[in-house]
Design a protein around this motif. Structure first.
Motif: not given
Length: 243
Positions: A26-31, A45-54, A56-60, A65-69
């Protein structure tokens, strides 16, 4: 301070993904919307999302946008301390629990050493088989001092209840855990519990959870079907240093 806040936001988003509030794919809400909802700046928020992407929890993707993997296997980041139920939910599968049993017994020498007890002190052991969409995938055994958590408290919780939540309600929240992982082969007892043949490859996880003052709270031993799980470890650095 900003870094600490971003960690808290990251943990909140991990919890949403693990619980299924944010479904796989699913797609996360806009930043701007998500930052306002969580009460933080877009930079945090961007810092938190960057950590999640590293991790493997999300793709950006820029412009998308940002999606849960999607997690077709039960992926578990070992740097994030959450339980089997959350890992199964994060994979988009239905968690369940069977063959639950609670025992009050005397602490073995190993259990006493790990939990800072004396040999023979009373401990409570909770044994469960955890399922994903009805399929057995983990046999777990959790051991805790009977003075910290009596058997009656565990007997009253749901089959798939969280020991972490119960400890927190009793004013003993888990601050961190240390886990070791090694391969093993299923003996006849484990094979019967997990519905596999004796000799099946398993992953054995042994974790000790500690409180805020470094006191040992919980010993957990989990036997995972190796082919059902994927474990990830984030290795940071070394930055500018040479290997």
């Amino acid at each position: 301070m900003k870094r600490r806040l971003s960690f808290r936001i990251r943990d909140e988003l991990v919890a949403r993904i693990a619980s299924g509030r944010i479904a796989p794919g699913s797609k996360l809400p806009p930043e701007p919307e998500l930052a306002e909802e969580m009460g933080v700046s877009r930079a945090t928020l961007r810092e938190a999302l960057r950590s999640l992407e590293e991790d493997g929890f999300v793709t950006r993707t820029s412009g998308a946008g940002t999606y849960a993997t999607h997690r077709p296997r039960l992926r578990n980041n070992l740097d994030v301390n959450f339980g089997v139920t959350e890992a199964i939910r994060a994979a988009g599968m239905r968690p369940g629990t069977t063959q639950s049993a609670i025992h009050t017994q005397s602490a073995s020498a190993d259990e006493a050493d790990v939990l800072d007890l004396s040999v023979g002190d009373a401990v409570v052991a909770l044994e469960r088989v955890r399922t994903a969409d009805g399929r057995p995938v983990v046999f777990s055994r959790d051991v805790i001092s009977a003075t910290r958590l009596p058997a009656t408290e565990l007997a009253g919780m749901p089959l798939d209840g969280s020991l972490y939540e119960i400890l927190e309600r009793h004013g003993q929240p888990v601050a961190h855990g240390i886990v070791s992982v090694e391969p093993e082969r299923a003996d006849k007892v484990l094979a019967k519990r997990l519905g596999v043949k004796a000799g099946e490859l398993l992953l054995f996880l042994r974790q000790i959870d500690y409180g805020a003052e470094g006191e040992p709270l919980l010993l957990s031993e989990e036997h995972h079907l190796a082919e059902a799980f994927e474990f990830n470890v984030v290795r940071r650095g070394p930055g500018r240093r040479s290997a």
